[in-house]
Design a protein around this motif. Structure first.
Motif, PDB file in Angstrom:
ATOM      1  N   UNK A  83     -19.443  65.098  15.523  1.00 26.90           N
ATOM      2  CA  UNK A  83     -18.005  65.347  15.397  1.00 26.90           C
ATOM      3  C   UNK A  83     -17.575  66.504  16.299  1.00 26.90           C
ATOM      4  N   UNK A  84     -16.445  66.320  16.963  1.00 24.90           N
ATOM      5  CA  UNK A  84     -15.855  67.375  17.784  1.00 24.90           C
ATOM      6  C   UNK A  84     -14.449  67.676  17.257  1.00 24.90           C
ATOM      7  N   UNK A  85     -13.714  68.551  17.947  1.00 20.67           N
ATOM      8  CA  UNK A  85     -12.370  68.939  17.509  1.00 20.67           C
ATOM      9  C   UNK A  85     -11.526  67.685  17.225  1.00 20.67           C
ATOM     10  N   UNK A  86     -10.733  67.727  16.130  1.00 20.04           N
ATOM     11  CA  UNK A  86     -10.280  68.894  15.366  1.00 20.04           C
ATOM     12  C   UNK A  86     -11.256  69.378  14.295  1.00 20.04           C
ATOM     13  N   UNK A  87     -12.452  68.765  14.204  1.00 21.34           N
ATOM     14  CA  UNK A  87     -13.429  69.232  13.226  1.00 21.34           C
ATOM     15  C   UNK A  87     -13.960  70.607  13.628  1.00 21.34           C
ATOM     16  N   UNK A  88     -14.327  71.398  12.644  1.00 20.41           N
ATOM     17  CA  UNK A  88     -14.705  72.782  12.893  1.00 20.41           C
ATOM     18  C   UNK A  88     -16.106  73.065  12.360  1.00 20.41           C
ATOM     19  N   UNK A  89     -16.645  74.200  12.785  1.00 19.07           N
ATOM     20  CA  UNK A  89     -17.916  74.661  12.259  1.00 19.07           C
ATOM     21  C   UNK A  89     -17.853  74.691  10.722  1.00 19.07           C
ATOM     22  N   UNK A  90     -18.904  74.180  10.034  1.00 17.47           N
ATOM     23  CA  UNK A  90     -20.205  73.750  10.532  1.00 17.47           C
ATOM     24  C   UNK A  90     -20.384  72.230  10.544  1.00 17.47           C
ATOM     25  N   UNK A 128     -34.663  72.220  23.488  1.00 18.04           N
ATOM     26  CA  UNK A 128     -34.429  72.283  24.922  1.00 18.04           C
ATOM     27  C   UNK A 128     -32.950  72.578  25.108  1.00 18.04           C
ATOM     28  N   UNK A 129     -32.646  73.688  25.776  1.00 14.83           N
ATOM     29  CA  UNK A 129     -31.268  74.145  25.937  1.00 14.83           C
ATOM     30  C   UNK A 129     -30.915  74.118  27.421  1.00 14.83           C
ATOM     31  N   UNK A 130     -29.990  73.249  27.780  1.00 14.06           N
ATOM     32  CA  UNK A 130     -29.630  73.029  29.170  1.00 14.06           C
ATOM     33  C   UNK A 130     -28.271  73.656  29.451  1.00 14.06           C
ATOM     34  N   UNK A 131     -28.258  74.665  30.340  1.00 16.75           N
ATOM     35  CA  UNK A 131     -27.060  75.494  30.605  1.00 16.75           C
ATOM     36  C   UNK A 131     -26.228  75.689  29.336  1.00 16.75           C
ATOM     37  N   UNK A 132     -26.869  76.265  28.291  1.00 19.66           N
ATOM     38  CA  UNK A 132     -26.243  76.303  26.968  1.00 19.66           C
ATOM     39  C   UNK A 132     -25.152  77.364  26.838  1.00 19.66           C
ATOM     40  N   UNK A 133     -24.136  77.041  26.057  1.00 26.39           N
ATOM     41  CA  UNK A 133     -23.231  78.061  25.539  1.00 26.39           C
ATOM     42  C   UNK A 133     -23.990  78.785  24.428  1.00 26.39           C
ATOM     43  N   UNK A 134     -24.082  80.083  24.521  1.00 19.96           N
ATOM     44  CA  UNK A 134     -24.760  80.890  23.506  1.00 19.96           C
ATOM     45  C   UNK A 134     -23.787  81.889  22.883  1.00 19.96           C
ATOM     46  N   UNK A 135     -23.084  82.611  23.738  1.00 19.47           N
ATOM     47  CA  UNK A 135     -22.172  83.654  23.265  1.00 19.47           C
ATOM     48  C   UNK A 135     -20.800  83.076  22.942  1.00 19.47           C
ATOM     49  N   UNK A 136     -20.189  83.601  21.899  1.00 21.96           N
ATOM     50  CA  UNK A 136     -18.800  83.287  21.579  1.00 21.96           C
ATOM     51  C   UNK A 136     -17.901  84.508  21.818  1.00 21.96           C
ATOM     52  N   UNK A 187     -14.742  76.311  24.012  1.00 24.15           N
ATOM     53  CA  UNK A 187     -15.726  76.072  22.947  1.00 24.15           C
ATOM     54  C   UNK A 187     -15.419  76.931  21.732  1.00 24.15           C
ATOM     55  N   UNK A 188     -15.169  78.195  21.981  1.00 20.39           N
ATOM     56  CA  UNK A 188     -14.926  79.135  20.889  1.00 20.39           C
ATOM     57  C   UNK A 188     -13.724  78.709  20.053  1.00 20.39           C
ATOM     58  N   UNK A 189     -12.622  78.372  20.707  1.00 22.04           N
ATOM     59  CA  UNK A 189     -11.413  78.008  19.983  1.00 22.04           C
ATOM     60  C   UNK A 189     -11.560  76.686  19.247  1.00 22.04           C
ATOM     61  N   UNK A 190     -12.199  75.703  19.883  1.00 19.83           N
ATOM     62  CA  UNK A 190     -12.321  74.388  19.247  1.00 19.83           C
ATOM     63  C   UNK A 190     -13.346  74.396  18.122  1.00 19.83           C
ATOM     64  N   UNK A 191     -14.416  75.159  18.278  1.00 15.47           N
ATOM     65  CA  UNK A 191     -15.445  75.201  17.239  1.00 15.47           C
ATOM     66  C   UNK A 191     -14.934  75.878  15.980  1.00 15.47           C
ATOM     67  N   UNK A 202     -12.871  87.697  15.356  1.00 13.61           N
ATOM     68  CA  UNK A 202     -13.952  88.454  15.984  1.00 13.61           C
ATOM     69  C   UNK A 202     -15.223  88.391  15.140  1.00 13.61           C
ATOM     70  N   UNK A 203     -15.062  88.370  13.828  1.00 10.43           N
ATOM     71  CA  UNK A 203     -16.221  88.310  12.933  1.00 10.43           C
ATOM     72  C   UNK A 203     -16.984  87.007  13.115  1.00 10.43           C
ATOM     73  N   UNK A 204     -16.252  85.876  13.150  1.00 11.57           N
ATOM     74  CA  UNK A 204     -16.894  84.585  13.339  1.00 11.57           C
ATOM     75  C   UNK A 204     -17.479  84.463  14.743  1.00 11.57           C
ATOM     76  N   UNK A 205     -16.787  85.047  15.730  1.00  9.76           N
ATOM     77  CA  UNK A 205     -17.306  85.003  17.096  1.00  9.76           C
ATOM     78  C   UNK A 205     -18.659  85.699  17.184  1.00  9.76           C
ATOM     79  N   UNK A 206     -18.789  86.826  16.486  1.00 11.60           N
ATOM     80  CA  UNK A 206     -20.063  87.529  16.470  1.00 11.60           C
ATOM     81  C   UNK A 206     -21.119  86.719  15.728  1.00 11.60           C
ATOM     82  N   UNK A 207     -20.728  86.109  14.607  1.00 15.35           N
ATOM     83  CA  UNK A 207     -21.655  85.315  13.797  1.00 15.35           C
ATOM     84  C   UNK A 207     -22.209  84.142  14.597  1.00 15.35           C
ATOM     85  N   UNK A 208     -21.362  83.514  15.416  1.00 16.36           N
ATOM     86  CA  UNK A 208     -21.765  82.322  16.156  1.00 16.36           C
ATOM     87  C   UNK A 208     -22.166  82.612  17.591  1.00 16.36           C
TER      88      UNK A 208
END
Length: 276
Positions: A81-88, A156-164, A172-176, A183-189
């Motif tokens: 599932x992708x946006x509009x669905x959210x973490x997790x 296996x992580x291929x050019x992965x997004x890691x930081x939020x 990615x940050x906004x859609x996830x 800021x709290x969730x950005x740090x958590x993820x």
């Protein structure tokens, strides 16, 4: 060979699942043979395409699975599932997919101790999320399965997004996170912050020319793995735009995605998997 389609339906936290999309795990299963001594217990790889948590790239799905299949592994592609669905939401779907494969290991000729996940870009963030957060209590609560059946054995992580946060991918940050954005969730993820000695081993590759998901994402994650004494292998290629997939004509959408010097990443990844 058998082709299977399995619906993935975990229990979602309130507000995470916002549409009616049905996630599906597609599987490509080779038959066992007395002439192939390892065919009754093959390694399995679950591929998670990228797409900024907005869509799933076809270039990073089935073509990748076919390479793992050709290497003698059972291969899967998770359409999560992708946006509009959210973490997790997507994280629970990947966890359920790993648990499902492990549950069917004997039937599908899979070694239950060799179930790997492979993600590209946002799919890399998804895989790294499960690889670091698999002990989070809410996963077991929502899956309702025996403890840690959903733990992958490597990623296996291929050019992965890691930081939020810094060096992260803003879309990615906004859609996830959606309406959880903070800021709290950005740090958590930001997954370099979530690495512990329990994080699963990783193979990581990226390019120093990637402007969409800067190479710092891979470097930050590798540094965190090193500090926690987690096994990893890291490849940083000099050239290449974001979204290279197989780096050859198999997954070409435009000429910039053909980078012969980088195309060996999947051979290195297969060798790394076999060392597991």
């Amino acid at each position: 060979m058998r082709y299977i389609e399995e619906k993935i339906s975990p229990r979602y936290p309130e507000g995470a699942k916002k549409d009616t999309y049905q996630p599906v795990l597609y599987g490509y299963l080779q038959d066992r043979s007395p002439q192939l001594i390892h065919s009754a217990k093959r390694m399995a790889v679950i591929v998670c395409p990228g797409g900024a948590y907005r869509f799933k790239s076809d270039r990073e799905g089935e073509p990748i699975a076919m390479r793992f299949l050709a290497a003698g592994m059972q291969a899967f592609v998770l359409q999560y599932s992708v946006a509009p669905n959210q973490y997790p939401a997507a994280l629970l779907e990947l966890a359920e997919a790993v648990a499902l494969v492990r549950t069917h290991a004997e039937e599908w000729d899979i070694d239950p101790e060799k179930i790997m996940i492979c993600g590209f870009s946002a799919g890399g963030h998804l895989c790294a999320s499960l690889g670091t957060l698999w002990k989070e209590p809410f996963i077991g609560e929502k899956l309702g399965r025996p403890e840690y059946l959903w733990k992958p054995d490597g990623m296996i992580l291929c050019y992965p997004v890691i930081s939020m946060a810094e060096f992260g991918h803003e879309e990615c940050r906004k859609l996830l996170m959606g309406d959880q954005l903070s800021d709290e969730w950005s740090k958590f993820l930001s997954l370099q912050n979530r690495v512990t000695e329990d994080t699963v081993p990783a193979f990581i590759w990226s390019t120093q020319e990637d402007e969409e998901v800067p190479v710092e994402n891979s470097l930050l994650f590798a540094s965190a793995l090193r500090r926690c004494h987690v096994t990893f292998e890291l490849h940083i290629y000099e050239e290449g735009v974001h979204g290279l997939a197989l780096c050859d004509a198999t997954t070409e959408e435009r000429k910039a995605q053909i980078v012969p010097d980088n195309a060996g990443w999947i051979r290195h990844a297969v060798r790394w998997l076999r060392r597991r």
